[in-house]
Design an enzyme around this catalytic site. Structure first.
Site, mmCIF file in Angstrom:
data_model
loop_
_atom_site.group_PDB
_atom_site.id
_atom_site.type_symbol
_atom_site.label_atom_id
_atom_site.label_comp_id
_atom_site.label_asym_id
_atom_site.label_seq_id
_atom_site.Cartn_x
_atom_site.Cartn_y
_atom_site.Cartn_z
ATOM 1 N N LYS A 294 10.063 -9.830 -35.336
ATOM 2 C CA LYS A 294 10.678 -9.533 -36.626
ATOM 3 C C LYS A 294 12.172 -9.754 -36.483
ATOM 4 C CE LYS A 294 7.722 -8.913 -39.694
ATOM 5 N NZ LYS A 294 7.667 -10.068 -40.598
ATOM 6 N N GLU B 28 4.237 -16.359 -31.325
ATOM 7 C CA GLU B 28 4.062 -14.910 -31.242
ATOM 8 C C GLU B 28 2.727 -14.503 -30.622
ATOM 9 O OE1 GLU B 28 4.326 -10.945 -34.148
ATOM 10 O OE2 GLU B 28 4.821 -12.932 -34.931
#
Length: 438
Positions: free
Chosen positions: A243, A227
């Site tokens: 997410k 990420e």
């Protein structure tokens, strides 16, 4: 700025092993490095970095003599093989709300890097205009460094404590205290071997997009993150929050069709927009990619991207004040979620959910979100945080399984070769400050 074409050489993992062996033989501090998609390159490796603890608000800030001035908002310098990095400050900043075993922040400066461009060519770059040492070029072109053994005995987190945290979060959502929060747990372990060997093996096998490593006398951080937290270059700041998670053997279309995962991602995107909006030029915050399904080690993720224009007068400290800790590992509203999470989670997060990365006066700032991140202290203890976002639709058993799915690609890793013997202290603390843990 000096750039030398070194040509073909070993893989990023093999070169990193060779740099570690070179540092030990010369009694230098160990290497630090970024492997994956960093600064439009496949790897940026610092041959030796004296990584020291520092105040958290000083992490990733450049020394006064290195301030980029207009460069931070202007075009990047380029080397013949692509964008130049040259050097900079490389290190980490831990999650802030409860202190873990490692320092709250640590890192150090490097004037030189070896960079693997996207075509597979290696480059030596120096901010000092210094030539590439012969033994460094040899380590890149012919990294004769066999994988060394390491071992970690992992213990799962306390499932009952995690369930209690999830249930408390669901109760807080019902009462309207938060809309979403990331409840985390922690694998513990003991290790033997060297952290650098664990990191090299791990990036070779899992191929994370935002892997990073830094080591000092305090311990080591081996981040296998997928990420991007923040990238700042030419006046543009980018963040790509993750997410939503499914095991890699599941149908990825189920992720985009999941009401729970989509709602979770959209809430975090709004939080990132709010964070960046605190320092961005008015009207410049945009969602450029929403709810894209992407693979990561062992799982599928939902990934979105937010960009903003930020004036050069906004320095790194101000940007971090606005956005840190990363939105995807806190919750909505951010302040309330952070306060509640401190009581819901039985252990401090440590470096997990903080950030690891580099700030170069030439290339700008790039930071990951320190998930899938293994922390080694100087005594042989190892930690790995895992977690997931909780919404009103969350099921505690499913959230526990998501934690296991995220950890699986790391806790199932095994070293090549025989298992090393018991941990032992290093004879040279500067050259090999964490020889006991893996």
């Amino acid at each position: 700025m000096r750039s030398e074409r070194l040509g073909g050489g070993g893989s990023a993992a093999d070169v990193f092993r060779a740099l570690a062996r070179r540092a030990r033989s010369r009694q230098l501090p160990p290497p630090a490095g970024l492997i994956g998609r960093w600064f439009d390159s496949a790897a940026v490796l610092a041959p030796s970095v004296r990584a020291l603890p520092c105040p958290p608000d000083q992490a990733f800030t450049l020394p006064a003599t290195r301030e980029p001035g207009s460069r931070e908002t202007g075009p990047r310098e380029t080397a013949p093989g692509g964008p130049a990095v040259g050097g900079g400050w490389i290190g980490y900043r831990a999650y802030p709300d409860r202190r873990g075993a490692l320092p709250e922040a640590a890192g150090g400066w490097t004037d030189d890097v070896v960079r693997l461009d996207e075509s597979g060519c290696w480059w030596f770059e120096s901010l000092r205009d210094a030539p590439c040492p012969d033994d460094l070029a040899e380590a890149v072109r012919r990294p004769d460094a066999e994988p060394r053994p390491w071992h970690i005995d992992w213990a799962e987190p306390d499932r009952r404590a995690h369930r209690r945290g999830v249930e408390l979060c669901l109760d807080a959502i019902t009462r309207g205290n938060v809309y979403q929060a990331c409840v985390c747990a922690r694998f513990g372990g003991t290790g033997s071997g060297r952290p650098v060997d664990f990191f090299a093996d791990a990036v070779e096998r899992t191929r994370p997009s935002r892997a990073a490593f830094v080591q000092g006398a305090w311990g080591a951080v081996a981040s296998l993150s997928p990420e991007l937290f923040l990238s700042r270059r030419a006046g543009t700041v980018t963040s790509s929050p993750i997410k939503g998670t499914l095991p890699l053997d599941a149908d990825p279309t189920l992720l985009r069709d999941s009401v729970k995962d989509v709602a979770e991602n959209v809430m975090i995107v709004d939080l990132v927009r709010n964070d960046l909006g605190r320092v961005a030029e008015p009207g410049s915050v945009h969602v450029t990619d929403l709810l894209r399904v992407k693979p990561a080690p062992g799982v599928w993720h939902l990934v979105s991207t937010v960009t903003a224009r930020v004036a050069g007068s906004v320095d790194t400290a101000a940007l971090m004040d606005a956005a840190f800790p990363p939105a995807s590992v806190t919750g909505c509203p951010k302040h309330s979620a952070r306060h509640l999470l401190s009581s819901w989670e039985p252990e401090p997060r440590g470096v997990y959910c903080g950030t690891v990365g580099m700030h170069s006066p030439l290339a700008g700032l790039e930071l990951n979100v320190a998930i899938r991140t293994v922390e080694f202290d100087a005594t042989g203890h190892v930690g790995l945080g895992v977690g997931g976002g909780i919404t009103i639709d969350s099921d505690p058993d499913a959230e526990w399984q998501e934690c296991l799915d995220k950890a699986r690609s790391i806790v199932t890793l095994r070293a090549t070769g025989r298992r090393p013997g018991p941990p032992r202290a290093s004879r040279n603390a500067q050259a090999d400050p964490v020889s006991a843990p893996t």
